[in-house]
Design a protein around this motif. Structure first.
Motif, PDB file in Angstrom:
ATOM      1  N   LYS A 136      -2.821  26.007 -20.674  1.00 23.60           N
ATOM      2  CA  LYS A 136      -2.679  25.390 -19.374  1.00 23.60           C
ATOM      3  C   LYS A 136      -2.689  23.804 -19.303  1.00 23.60           C
ATOM      4  O   LYS A 136      -2.274  23.604 -18.248  1.00 23.60           O
ATOM      5  CB  LYS A 136      -3.659  26.169 -18.465  1.00 23.60           C
ATOM      6  N   VAL A 137      -2.950  23.099 -20.276  1.00 23.24           N
ATOM      7  CA  VAL A 137      -3.155  21.692 -20.115  1.00 23.24           C
ATOM      8  C   VAL A 137      -2.001  20.955 -20.817  1.00 23.24           C
ATOM      9  O   VAL A 137      -1.793  19.841 -20.873  1.00 23.24           O
ATOM     10  CB  VAL A 137      -4.482  20.907 -20.511  1.00 23.24           C
ATOM     11  N   GLU A 172      -5.515  13.619 -25.363  1.00 19.97           N
ATOM     12  CA  GLU A 172      -5.603  12.229 -26.049  1.00 19.97           C
ATOM     13  C   GLU A 172      -7.007  12.621 -27.039  1.00 19.97           C
ATOM     14  O   GLU A 172      -7.144  12.197 -28.135  1.00 19.97           O
ATOM     15  CB  GLU A 172      -5.733  11.184 -25.006  1.00 19.97           C
ATOM     16  N   LYS A 173      -7.973  12.912 -26.340  1.00 20.39           N
ATOM     17  CA  LYS A 173      -9.337  13.417 -26.853  1.00 20.39           C
ATOM     18  C   LYS A 173      -9.997  14.323 -26.071  1.00 20.39           C
ATOM     19  O   LYS A 173      -9.800  14.356 -25.121  1.00 20.39           O
ATOM     20  CB  LYS A 173     -10.113  12.031 -27.311  1.00 20.39           C
ATOM     21  N   LEU A 174     -10.973  14.902 -26.803  1.00 20.15           N
ATOM     22  CA  LEU A 174     -11.834  16.025 -26.072  1.00 20.15           C
ATOM     23  C   LEU A 174     -13.443  15.817 -26.567  1.00 20.15           C
ATOM     24  O   LEU A 174     -13.685  15.862 -27.690  1.00 20.15           O
ATOM     25  CB  LEU A 174     -11.177  17.238 -26.486  1.00 20.15           C
ATOM     26  N   ILE A 175     -14.103  15.980 -25.638  1.00 22.29           N
ATOM     27  CA  ILE A 175     -15.622  16.069 -25.631  1.00 22.29           C
ATOM     28  C   ILE A 175     -16.207  17.020 -24.963  1.00 22.29           C
ATOM     29  O   ILE A 175     -15.345  17.818 -23.989  1.00 22.29           O
ATOM     30  CB  ILE A 175     -16.178  14.696 -25.368  1.00 22.29           C
ATOM     31  N   ARG A 199     -14.496  18.333 -21.471  1.00 23.23           N
ATOM     32  CA  ARG A 199     -13.903  17.079 -20.958  1.00 23.23           C
ATOM     33  C   ARG A 199     -12.756  16.629 -21.799  1.00 23.23           C
ATOM     34  O   ARG A 199     -12.877  16.036 -22.852  1.00 23.23           O
ATOM     35  CB  ARG A 199     -14.831  15.827 -20.706  1.00 23.23           C
ATOM     36  N   MET A 200     -11.455  16.433 -21.166  1.00 21.72           N
ATOM     37  CA  MET A 200     -10.363  16.102 -21.787  1.00 21.72           C
ATOM     38  C   MET A 200      -9.736  15.041 -21.205  1.00 21.72           C
ATOM     39  O   MET A 200      -9.375  14.632 -20.032  1.00 21.72           O
ATOM     40  CB  MET A 200      -9.187  17.321 -22.108  1.00 21.72           C
ATOM     41  N   THR A 201      -9.221  14.012 -22.158  1.00 24.61           N
ATOM     42  CA  THR A 201      -8.572  12.785 -21.715  1.00 24.61           C
ATOM     43  C   THR A 201      -6.950  13.347 -21.734  1.00 24.61           C
ATOM     44  O   THR A 201      -6.432  13.662 -22.887  1.00 24.61           O
ATOM     45  CB  THR A 201      -8.876  11.618 -22.486  1.00 24.61           C
ATOM     46  N   ILE A 202      -6.223  13.387 -20.667  1.00 18.81           N
ATOM     47  CA  ILE A 202      -4.988  13.960 -20.526  1.00 18.81           C
ATOM     48  C   ILE A 202      -3.889  12.767 -20.632  1.00 18.81           C
ATOM     49  O   ILE A 202      -4.178  11.937 -20.113  1.00 18.81           O
ATOM     50  CB  ILE A 202      -4.667  14.631 -19.254  1.00 18.81           C
ATOM     51  N   LEU A 219     -15.209  16.210 -32.464  1.00 16.54           N
ATOM     52  CA  LEU A 219     -15.370  15.759 -31.279  1.00 16.54           C
ATOM     53  C   LEU A 219     -15.223  14.330 -30.975  1.00 16.54           C
ATOM     54  O   LEU A 219     -15.765  13.422 -31.420  1.00 16.54           O
ATOM     55  CB  LEU A 219     -16.540  16.390 -30.585  1.00 16.54           C
ATOM     56  N   GLY A 220     -14.262  13.624 -29.861  1.00 17.78           N
ATOM     57  CA  GLY A 220     -14.370  12.603 -29.397  1.00 17.78           C
ATOM     58  C   GLY A 220     -13.235  11.724 -30.027  1.00 17.78           C
ATOM     59  O   GLY A 220     -12.989  10.482 -29.744  1.00 17.78           O
TER      60      GLY A 220
END
Length: 649
Positions: free
Chosen positions: A16-17, A24-27, A34-37, A87-88
């Motif tokens: 869905k994203v 970009e990254k995920l934590i 929390r995702m940087t899209i 992660l990160g």
């Protein structure tokens, strides 16, 4: 293998994203992924909200998918594992689908018992590099071990070469598929661990094999002037070189334009690291090797127990740095002059010490099923004289058992030194496989040396060589995994109403604030459950109920407590305080601990949180509110720690 509910949920979120390639990254924090899209136009917000298991979506600087405590860490871990990053860490660019990326090596599971330190991180990285190769080590090692026994029996004229040599050759070809090119495999896995391009890491590993060197004009050691030899620098040298590669590659990607990145970055990275490897890493190892030749010859001249202990103790560290190759000319010279090499049986004791240490680890840490199975597979290979699985996968990452194993190897070497003149008639694999090559019918002396190394490795490691955190991990293994099993059952079966008469106490003194007035929409909307928030005027937080710490975030900023009445309570100290990474938070509790009402949970430096520009408001919510008839905060403006806060009926 059937996917878990966490893997399924993670894959649905990726879908869905816009796929993992759009991240970009995920934590994660206590309640949300929390995702940087990269491109928000590809994100289906409505679709995200409709996913079963997703409690809500918060659109801020990062896209936050609210899943709730207890599940979020597992879902987030499966998501980064499927991509092959931590992660990160930055996600790889491109348009790969999740299923395509999922075929890559998965990131190693986080060891919650290891306290962070640079040294332990290095050891953990070494483990992460070698553990994926253990199945290949075991399979190829057993085949190679059988080939070694048969080959040695052929040399000893106990088997007919015309009948059995081709069988031995075929098995050695299979074995050498990994062991002859181990540097390449290590380079690939090291690159994955350090965030470099795996193929480039493999090339760096291959550089140490010097396959393109002209034998008529060999490259020379810049320190000694002697020709470089293949493998000089060892596996540790490869890991170090790939670590440098990761730094150079990441630095170049920041400055090289995307249009020429595919050409410039790999070219400059390989050229720079290749030169460093050939003209610095390998020569430094070679210079050390040259110095060790004199020391080894002196030790051999001294003879007796001292030389046996010294050589048996130091051999494995030499192997790690690729320095053991300097011994081959010594073996050959000894065989030519005396008919056998007395050095090889002594050095074989180092591997025997590893075997004894591994048995001790399996006995004491048997509750840790993953480690126990790993040791079980690697032990037969180690007994046959192939020690890489035990060294790199088991003892070296823990450090202490590696040291005790080396000492045990010294004890075995000392025993052979005391006997004197226990030699091998040819160079071959060590361990039990070396028995047919022992000269002058002194195989029984060699066997006694092996037993001495096995037994001393077991005893010393059991007494001094097992780290405390590994004992804790093993002792808590069943509890941890039973908790995971309960979570899976809980999510796959229909939940029943909780019958309770619970009064939740205030965990801290301060002003009461309705959840609806919080800026954070996940809490304000009630998607995480009903409750109330407190603006604390003290940094001392206590348990609001009798129960179990069901979830504890590593940064200690959030606690999940399941009360004896079955009420699930989340205490989230401040907003976005996960970014502090435990700075300002002090607690001795861990997941699974039992607490009583009033027991101290954590001491918090509220001023540090404020100085970081973060909010100290602390929500206290009942995460299973939907299963409880009444969840009602008290009608007060302020409370003291220990006062009634929330009534559950």
């Amino acid at each position: 293998m059937e996917k878990t509910i966490y893997e399924i949920l993670g894959q649905e979120i990726f879908d869905k994203v816009g796929g993992s390639g759009n991240v970009e990254k995920l934590i994660h924090c206590m309640t949300r992924v929390r995702m940087t899209i990269r491109d928000y136009s590809k994100v289906d917000i409505d679709g995200l909200k409709k996913i079963e298991g997703v409690l809500g979506v918060v659109e801020e600087e990062t896209l936050q998918v609210v899943i709730g405590p207890g599940k979020v860490n597992k879902v987030a871990q499966t998501m980064v594992d499927s991509v092959g990053v931590k992660l990160g860490d930055p996600f790889p660019k491109g348009t790969q689908t999740l299923d395509e990326i999922a075929q890559q090596n998965k990131a190693q599971a986080k060891n919650k018992y290891n306290k962070p330190s640079k040294f332990k991180n290095v050891m953990k990285s070494i483990s992460n590099i070698f553990v994926p190769m253990i199945p290949a080590f075991v399979g190829a090692g057993l085949i190679g071990g059988i080939a070694a026994v048969m080959g040695n029996m052929i040399v000893a004229k106990q088997l007919d070469a015309a009948t059995f040599q081709q069988f031995v050759d075929v098995m050695n070809i299979i074995k050498n598929g990994i062991f002859a090119y181990l540097a390449i495999y290590v380079g690939i896995n090291s690159a994955q661990e350090f965030g470099a391009t795996p193929a480039l890491g493999g090339v760096v590993g291959a550089v140490t094999l010097l396959s393109g060197m002209n034998p008529e004009m060999p490259l020379h050691n810049i320190f000694t002037g002697l020709p470089l030899s293949s493998g000089q620098g060892g596996i540790i040298g490869v890991i170090f070189a790939v670590w440098i590669l990761s730094i150079i590659e990441k630095g170049l990607r920041k400055v090289v334009p995307d249009s020429i990145d595919i050409i410039v970055t790999p070219t400059l990275s390989l050229l720079g690291v290749g030169l460093i490897t050939i003209f610095l890493i390998m020569p430094i190892a070679g210079a050390i090797s040259s110095g060790l030749v004199g020391a080894i010859n002196t030790t051999l001249r001294v003879g007796g127990v001292f030389s046996g202990f010294a050589l048996g103790t130091l051999f494995l560290p030499m192997v790690m740095f690729g320095l053991h190759q300097i011994l081959t000319p010594i073996h050959i010279e000894m065989i030519a002059k005396t008919g056998s090499t007395q050095l090889l049986p002594i050095l074989a004791m180092a591997g025997a010490g590893q075997v004894g240490a591994a048995i001790a680890l399996r006995v004491r840490l048997r509750k840790n099923k993953e480690l126990s199975n790993m040791i079980k597979g690697a032990l037969p290979v180690g007994i046959l004289g192939i020690g890489e699985p035990l060294i790199y996968g088991v003892t070296l990452p823990m450090v202490r058992p590696f040291v005790t194993a080396c000492i045990a190897g010294g004890i075995g070497g000392g025993v052979l030194g005391a006997f004197g003149n226990v030699g091998a008639i040819a160079i071959g694999p060590s361990g039990v496989a070396l028995l047919p090559l022992i000269a002058e019918n002194k195989w029984w002396m060699y066997a006694i040396g092996l037993l001495a190394a096995y037994i001393s490795g077991f005893v010393i490691t059991l007494a001094f060589g097992i780290p405390k955190e590994e004992k804790e991990k093993a002792d808590n293994y069943m509890a941890d995994h039973s908790e995971t099993a309960k979570l899976v059952v809980k999510e796959t079966l229909k939940r029943e109403n909780v019958e309770c008469n619970q009064v939740i106490k205030a965990p801290v003194s301060g002003e009461l604030i309705p959840l609806s007035e919080m800026k954070d929409q996940a809490f304000a909307s009630g998607m995480l459950g009903k409750g109330v928030a407190i603006r604390p005027d003290s940094g001392d937080f206590i348990s609001p109920v009798d129960g179990i710490i069901s979830v504890m975030f590593p940064s200690k900023h959030a606690f999940g407590i399941t009360s004896d009445e079955g009420v699930e309570i989340l205490i989230h100290i401040g907003m976005d305080t996960v970014t502090l990474d435990s700075r300002g938070f002090e607690s001795k509790l861990k997941q699974g601990d039992r607490v009583k009402t009033g027991d101290k949970l954590v001491t918090v430096d509220l001023e540090l949180i404020k100085e970081a520009g973060l909010e100290i408001i602390t929500p206290i919510v009942v995460t299973n509110s939907a299963d409880i008839s009444i969840v009602e905060p008290v009608n007060k403006l302020a409370v003291n720690a220990g006062d009634d806060l929330i009534i559950c009926k």
